[in-house]
Design an enzyme around this catalytic site. Structure first.
Site, PDB file in Angstrom:
ATOM      1  CD  GLU A  24      52.268  49.371  26.795  1.00 20.93           C
ATOM      2  OE1 GLU A  24      52.898  48.403  26.338  1.00 20.93           O
ATOM      3  OE2 GLU A  24      51.520  49.324  27.797  1.00 20.93           O
ATOM      4  CB  THR A  55      47.919  48.983  24.211  1.00 18.32           C
ATOM      5  OG1 THR A  55      46.898  49.939  24.520  1.00 18.32           O
ATOM      6  CG2 THR A  55      49.146  49.258  25.059  1.00 18.32           C
ATOM      7  NE  ARG A 114      48.185  33.796  24.419  1.00 15.67           N
ATOM      8  CZ  ARG A 114      48.030  33.147  25.568  1.00 15.67           C
ATOM      9  NH1 ARG A 114      48.337  31.870  25.658  1.00 15.67           N
ATOM     10  NH2 ARG A 114      47.586  33.787  26.630  1.00 15.67           N
ATOM     11  CB  ALA A 133      53.246  35.864  19.454  1.00 17.74           C
ATOM     12  CE1 TYR A 163      54.660  37.442  29.197  1.00 18.37           C
ATOM     13  CE2 TYR A 163      55.613  36.509  27.192  1.00 18.37           C
ATOM     14  CZ  TYR A 163      54.567  37.134  27.849  1.00 18.37           C
ATOM     15  OH  TYR A 163      53.436  37.469  27.151  1.00 18.37           O
ATOM     16  CD  GLN A 194      54.250  41.522  28.933  1.00 16.83           C
ATOM     17  OE1 GLN A 194      53.836  42.458  29.621  1.00 16.83           O
ATOM     18  NE2 GLN A 194      53.768  41.269  27.727  1.00 16.83           N
TER      19      GLN A 194
END
Length: 320
Positions: A24, A55, A114, A133, A163, A194
């Protein structure tokens, strides 16, 4: 007489299956940050990742710099970008335009999120805005369908968030899994988790998801555990504390080199535990820094497919 049972192709053992690798990145805020980011990009490019995610700020606050970075990745590197996109505070009409712009630039992967809710509740949901989302996933599929001829009848890869620890706004971890299932039904292809600090959190998420009917790959998102300050901030955001022994060791580290050594060792252990549990790959949150990510990667020794050399092809003049 019973009907014949159709033969099935044998699947190679898991050990022979290449492991996915991705990173990322986030768009730079100034020229100095841009120079540092591009040094990191060139280092990471040499590891032949499957993709790098870029991002996207809350409500598209850094849209221009994000799109510019995506365009440069596509035109100046061999990397495949995965564009983050958030829906909170954006109308379906505006988001459809952003999706079309991304596809026009050559992006073929989108991480549908989201996004964080605005501080001011009055601006949280403008008329025509998307709420979840899964709504964004459905919108991406609708835009894709209208452009199927331009995409050579191909498909945009859509990722979503998962999550391992309960989402701060969720009533339960079971609810988080139902949300993930809804995103799969809307058309998501894979999920990236995450940040988590304990391998059991990832294992628990996968077990709950599979029982609920989630079948898409769930890729563990792993942060290099090299900064005590960063871990404290993430713990406050997720509500899950890292290993106290790790925090203590990082706090007692004499310098940045020792802190990196301690953190890399802990990160490698976390990633290996996730891979041993069946994770299909590793997604490394780099914070636009390559040293720790490369140290983790070197220690992991992931089975990877052979690198493919991609050369830019310039048109040649045909002389009569």
């Amino acid at each position: 007489m019973s009907p014949p049972i159709p033969s099935r192709a044998t699947v190679p053992p898991a050990a022979a299956t290449p492991v996915a690798l991705s990173y990322e990145l986030f768009p730079p805020r100034n020229a100095t940050a841009a120079a540092s980011l591009w040094a990191t990009i060139r280092e990471l490019e040499g590891t032949n990742p499957d993709y790098v995610s870029v991002t996207y700020g809350a409500s598209g606050s850094n849209r221009d710099t994000a799109v510019e970075l995506l365009h440069r990745l596509l035109t100046e590197t061999s990397l495949r970008p995965l564009a983050h996109l958030t829906c909170v505070g954006n109308t379906a009409h505006d988001l459809a335009g952003v999706i079309a712009e991304l596809l026009d630039h050559g992006v073929r992967g989108i991480l549908a999120l989201r996004g964080d809710l605005p501080q001011d509740p009055a601006t949280a949901r403008p008329p025509g805005s998307l709420t979840y989302a899964r709504d964004l996933v459905e919108l991406i599929r609708r835009v894709e369908q209208r452009r199927s001829a331009m995409l050579c009848a191909g498909k945009v890869a859509i990722g979503v968030a998962a999550y391992p620890a309960k989402h701060p706004e969720s009533p339960s971890i079971e609810h988080d899994v139902e949300v993930l299932l809804a995103k799969q039904r809307a058309g998501a292809d894979f999920a990236i988790t995450q940040v988590f600090f304990h391998a059991d959190q990832y294992k628990g998420l996968v077990a709950r998801a599979r029982r609920a009917g989630v079948s898409i790959p769930i890729i563990p998102g792993v942060i290099p555990l090299t900064s005590r300050r960063r871990l404290d901030r993430l713990a406050a955001l997720t509500g899950v504390a890292p290993d106290p022994a790790l925090l203590d060791a990082l706090g007692r580290a004499g310098d940045a080199v020792e802190s990196r050594r301690i953190g890399v060792r802990a990160t490698v252990g976390l990633a290996r535990d996730a891979l041993d549990a069946g994770a299909p790959g590793i997604h490394l949150y780099t914070f636009n820094e390559h040293a720790a990510a490369l140290a983790v990667l070197e220690a992991l020794q992931l089975p990877r497919p052979p690198a493919v050399v991609r050369r830019s092809v310039r048109p040649q003049l045909v002389r009569a």
